[in-house]
Write an enzyme that holds these catalytic residues in place. Structure first.
Site, PDB file in Angstrom:
ATOM      1  N   GLY A  19       7.390   7.679   5.883  1.00  0.00           N
ATOM      2  CA  GLY A  19       6.396   8.300   5.007  1.00  0.00           C
ATOM      3  C   GLY A  19       6.933   9.458   4.182  1.00  0.00           C
ATOM      4  O   GLY A  19       6.171  10.124   3.484  1.00  0.00           O
ATOM      5  N   ASP A  54       4.026  -4.820  -7.461  1.00  0.00           N
ATOM      6  CA  ASP A  54       3.365  -3.569  -7.069  1.00  0.00           C
ATOM      7  C   ASP A  54       3.882  -2.389  -7.883  1.00  0.00           C
ATOM      8  O   ASP A  54       3.338  -1.289  -7.801  1.00  0.00           O
ATOM      9  CB  ASP A  54       3.549  -3.294  -5.569  1.00  0.00           C
ATOM     10  CG  ASP A  54       4.998  -3.359  -5.134  1.00  0.00           C
ATOM     11  OD1 ASP A  54       5.651  -4.388  -5.391  1.00  0.00           O
ATOM     12  OD2 ASP A  54       5.497  -2.375  -4.561  1.00  0.00           O
ATOM     13  N   ASN A  55       4.928  -2.608  -8.666  1.00  0.00           N
ATOM     14  CA  ASN A  55       5.459  -1.545  -9.517  1.00  0.00           C
ATOM     15  C   ASN A  55       5.178  -1.835 -10.987  1.00  0.00           C
ATOM     16  O   ASN A  55       5.886  -1.359 -11.872  1.00  0.00           O
ATOM     17  CB  ASN A  55       6.961  -1.376  -9.291  1.00  0.00           C
ATOM     18  CG  ASN A  55       7.261  -0.773  -7.926  1.00  0.00           C
ATOM     19  OD1 ASN A  55       6.408  -0.131  -7.324  1.00  0.00           O
ATOM     20  ND2 ASN A  55       8.463  -0.991  -7.441  1.00  0.00           N
ATOM     21  N   ASP A  79       7.164   4.273 -10.808  1.00  0.00           N
ATOM     22  CA  ASP A  79       8.089   4.173  -9.670  1.00  0.00           C
ATOM     23  C   ASP A  79       9.552   4.144 -10.083  1.00  0.00           C
ATOM     24  O   ASP A  79      10.175   3.092 -10.225  1.00  0.00           O
ATOM     25  CB  ASP A  79       7.733   2.980  -8.769  1.00  0.00           C
ATOM     26  CG  ASP A  79       6.749   3.428  -7.699  1.00  0.00           C
ATOM     27  OD1 ASP A  79       6.392   4.617  -7.683  1.00  0.00           O
ATOM     28  OD2 ASP A  79       6.331   2.598  -6.881  1.00  0.00           O
ATOM     29  N   GLY A 118       0.817  -1.217   0.000  1.00  0.00           N
ATOM     30  CA  GLY A 118       0.000   0.000   0.000  1.00  0.00           C
ATOM     31  C   GLY A 118       0.844   1.257   0.000  1.00  0.00           C
ATOM     32  O   GLY A 118       2.075   1.211   0.093  1.00  0.00           O
ATOM     33  N   ARG A 150       3.880   6.070   1.721  1.00  0.00           N
ATOM     34  CA  ARG A 150       4.319   7.479   1.753  1.00  0.00           C
ATOM     35  C   ARG A 150       3.713   8.230   0.575  1.00  0.00           C
ATOM     36  O   ARG A 150       4.328   9.141   0.028  1.00  0.00           O
ATOM     37  CB  ARG A 150       5.844   7.564   1.702  1.00  0.00           C
ATOM     38  CG  ARG A 150       6.475   6.874   0.515  1.00  0.00           C
ATOM     39  CD  ARG A 150       7.890   7.355   0.370  1.00  0.00           C
ATOM     40  NE  ARG A 150       8.607   6.577  -0.622  1.00  0.00           N
ATOM     41  CZ  ARG A 150       9.834   6.867  -1.010  1.00  0.00           C
ATOM     42  NH1 ARG A 150      10.460   7.908  -0.511  1.00  0.00           N
ATOM     43  NH2 ARG A 150      10.439   6.129  -1.909  1.00  0.00           N
ATOM     44  N   ARG A 153       2.697  13.519  -8.972  1.00  0.00           N
ATOM     45  CA  ARG A 153       2.788  12.855 -10.260  1.00  0.00           C
ATOM     46  C   ARG A 153       1.402  12.544 -10.813  1.00  0.00           C
ATOM     47  O   ARG A 153       0.409  12.549 -10.084  1.00  0.00           O
ATOM     48  CB  ARG A 153       3.674  11.617 -10.187  1.00  0.00           C
ATOM     49  CG  ARG A 153       3.031  10.433  -9.527  1.00  0.00           C
ATOM     50  CD  ARG A 153       3.970   9.232  -9.567  1.00  0.00           C
ATOM     51  NE  ARG A 153       3.417   8.118  -8.821  1.00  0.00           N
ATOM     52  CZ  ARG A 153       4.118   7.078  -8.413  1.00  0.00           C
ATOM     53  NH1 ARG A 153       5.411   6.993  -8.672  1.00  0.00           N
ATOM     54  NH2 ARG A 153       3.545   6.101  -7.737  1.00  0.00           N
TER      55      ARG A 153
HETATM   56  P1  AMP Z   1       8.756   1.058  -3.724  1.00  0.00           P
HETATM   57  O1  AMP Z   1       9.823   0.044  -3.792  1.00  0.00           O
HETATM   58  O2  AMP Z   1       9.252   2.482  -3.718  1.00  0.00           O
HETATM   59  O3  AMP Z   1       7.738   0.847  -4.790  1.00  0.00           O
HETATM   60  O4  AMP Z   1       8.018   0.898  -2.315  1.00  0.00           O
HETATM   61  C1  AMP Z   1       7.595  -0.339  -1.805  1.00  0.00           C
HETATM   62  C2  AMP Z   1       6.718  -0.142  -0.591  1.00  0.00           C
HETATM   63  O5  AMP Z   1       7.427   0.514   0.454  1.00  0.00           O
HETATM   64  C3  AMP Z   1       5.474   0.705  -0.835  1.00  0.00           C
HETATM   65  O6  AMP Z   1       4.436   0.151  -0.084  1.00  0.00           O
HETATM   66  C4  AMP Z   1       5.891   2.065  -0.312  1.00  0.00           C
HETATM   67  O7  AMP Z   1       4.771   2.851   0.072  1.00  0.00           O
HETATM   68  C5  AMP Z   1       6.744   1.691   0.889  1.00  0.00           C
HETATM   69  N1  AMP Z   1       7.721   2.739   1.240  1.00  0.00           N
HETATM   70  C6  AMP Z   1       8.856   3.080   0.578  1.00  0.00           C
HETATM   71  N2  AMP Z   1       9.501   4.072   1.207  1.00  0.00           N
HETATM   72  C7  AMP Z   1       8.780   4.391   2.324  1.00  0.00           C
HETATM   73  C8  AMP Z   1       8.905   5.328   3.402  1.00  0.00           C
HETATM   74  N3  AMP Z   1       9.956   6.165   3.479  1.00  0.00           N
HETATM   75  N4  AMP Z   1       7.948   5.332   4.347  1.00  0.00           N
HETATM   76  C9  AMP Z   1       6.902   4.498   4.297  1.00  0.00           C
HETATM   77  N5  AMP Z   1       6.720   3.593   3.328  1.00  0.00           N
HETATM   78  C10 AMP Z   1       7.644   3.531   2.337  1.00  0.00           C
HETATM   79 MG    MG Z   2       6.165   1.227  -5.675  1.00  0.00          MG
END
Ligand code: AMP
Ligand code: MG
Length: 486
Positions: free
Chosen positions: A127, A253-254, A263, A91, A94, A177
């Site tokens: 976040g 998820d990406n 992403d 989910g 952030r 975005r």
């Molecule tokens: P990502 O690899 O950037 O697509 O992120 C994977 C997951 O990690 C997603 O659920 C993001 O919302 C969560 N996430 C990444 N960075 C943070 C952060 N600094 N704080 C909270 N959640 C994060």
């Molecule tokens: Mg992502």
């Protein structure tokens, strides 16, 4: 400063239709917000007034702290396979979906924020996001768009005035975005995991309406949805390969249902052509290496198919059989798109025998690899060879005998240099240029980011004075490493 109220006509369609997948939420207050970059052309496409976006209410919209009357910002729920391991609850940890806008062409577009504060999906994270990585997403996504690759767009980066703790303290920022939607394979995985087939069907119907409307009239609309996503992703990954893009974190998820790149975390452009190229610090096994991307896309699409089985056929075995057959379309479509793109990069005339085109392409790839030739400048220099000056191209090779022999056969088919210049960019956001610009921005100087944006927005058009943007990284730049979750 005069305050023009933001009359952003944001709808709350996703929030209203999918309460099971959306938690109403708001952005964290920003102590001292400051717009670092704003995409005036994109704002205009979305019917937003750029001047109003720069005023306090607009900045509030871009950071999730002020909400237009009819909007319901939400954190979206999704699951996902990360590096092959399943996480049932990821989910927006952030991020926030502010709502949907209708653009000038009548298309529904999501306005989404990244770095807007903790949400119920934040798990251990803060976040937040730092200025450098959010500007990085802005620059690279806008470059991808200019290169003709489907992608989320970037509307703005706003510095928050709050520092974020990473390895050091860094200035924080929120990226705004825009995307066709934020429906991901992971969204379907989450919906399927609830066991609520009604929810799954509503989600699939929503995806069909928004992204693949022709599927609605197919005999089996959900199988047709799957096939449309398979083909959109096959085209997308083929385009990445043709411009030398490594996504770096192709978790489910990406991966979008729309077929847009999403992403921009540990992504990078290759320099020397190498199918094994990996940049992400955590991708030790090379799962998401440049040359692995088509295989990974298929793996992710198989996970998508699994979620759709109850909609594809009542009988599970039949559903699996139909889905497998549909997944088979990936290879055909990918190969066709990649081959057509490579043919364009080589300037080969239309109607050239397939076998000749494929052989010329494959041989060139082998030579680029064994001679460690820079992907982008190699293809661009090849157009000079088509114009009669082979030296800039030959100069990139060590094995001159082999490349001369190849050049003779290639020149014999009459390559078109004008078409080549339309297929081979001269300016891409090269890793060393991006790092240099982001370092300056983190230190408070936005000049290099602005200049880089000017350059990459017209990637195919050679312009005087921009020679350094067309060159590979200097040797002392070293091996490039990128990071997730910045
Ligand atoms: P990502 O690899 O950037 O697509 O992120 C994977 C997951 O990690 C997603 O659920 C993001 O919302 C969560 N996430 C990444 N960075 C943070 C952060 N600094 N704080 C909270 N959640 C994060
Ligand atoms: Mg992502």
């Amino acid at each position: 400063m005069t305050t023009t109220p933001v009359t952003a006509p944001l709808s709350n369609r996703f929030a209203a239709e999918f309460p099971e997948l959306a938690v109403p939420w708001r952005g964290e207050e920003t102590p001292d917000p400051n717009v670092l970059v704003l995409n005036d052309l994109l704002a205009a496409d979305l019917g937003l007034d750029a001047a109003a976006l720069r005023a306090p209410d607009g900045v509030g919209l871009l950071t999730g702290t002020s909400v237009p009357p009819d909007a319901t910002p939400v954190a979206q729920a999704y699951a996902g396979h990360q590096f092959g391991g399943y996480s049932p609850r990821l989910g927006d940890g952030r991020a926030l979906l502010m709502g949907e806008l209708t653009d000038r062409e009548g298309r529904l577009r999501d306005l989404h924020l990244k770095g807007s504060g903790r949400t119920p999906f934040s798990r251990g994270g803060d976040g937040l996001a730092a200025v450098g990585p959010m500007l990085r997403e802005y620059v690279i996504s806008e470059a991808m768009h200019a290169l003709g690759v489907p992608t989320t767009r970037s509307l703005a980066v706003v510095a928050t005035g709050r520092d974020v703790r990473r390895e050091t303290m860094l200035p924080g920022a929120v990226l705004a975005r825009v995307a066709g939607s934020h429906l991901r394979v992971g969204t379907f995985q989450f919906a399927a995991s609830t066991g609520d087939v009604g929810l799954l069907r509503r989600l699939a119907d929503h995806a069909i309406e928004r992204h693949h409307p022709t599927a609605a009239s197919a005999d089996n609309p959900y199988r047709a949805l799957f096939e449309a996503v398979v083909e959109a992703q096959a085209d997308l990954v083929a385009r990445w390969m043709l411009i030398g893009f490594v996504h770096g974190v192709m978790n489910t998820d990406n991966m979008t249902i729309s077929g847009e790149t999403i992403d921009y975390g540990p992504c990078a452009f290759i320099e020397a052509y190498d199918p094994g190229a990996v940049y992400s610090s955590i991708d030790v096994g090379g799962r998401y290496a440049y040359g692995n991307q088509a295989a990974i896309a298929q793996w992710n699409l198989a996970r998508f198919a699994e979620t759709l089985l109850p909609l594809i056929a009542q009988d599970q075995d039949t559903a699996v059989e139909l889905a497998m057959e549909s997944l088979g379309r990936f290879a055909t479509r990918y190969t066709a798109t990649y081959a057509a793109g490579l043919q364009a990069k080589l300037g080969l005339p239309v109607g050239l025998e397939d076998a000749v085109a494929v052989k010329l392409g494959e041989e060139l790839l082998d030579l680029l690899h064994s001679n460690h030739v820079d992907w982008t400048s190699g293809f661009r220099a090849l157009a000079s060879a088509a114009r009669g000056d082979a030296e800039p191209f030959r100069g990139l090779f060590v094995d001159l005998a082999a490349i001369d022999e190849w050049l003779l056969r290639w020149q014999a088919v009459g390559p078109d240099p004008v078409a080549m210049d339309r297929a081979n960019p001269i300016y891409i956001p090269r890793n060393h240029l991006v790092e240099e610009a982001l370092d300056a921005a983190t230190g408070g100087d936005l000049g290099p980011v602005q200049q880089l944006l000017q350059v990459i927005q017209r990637p195919f058009e050679e312009r005087p004075g921009l020679e350094r943007y067309a060159k590979p990284a200097p040797d002392d730049f070293g091996r490039y490493t990128t990071y997730c979750g910045t």
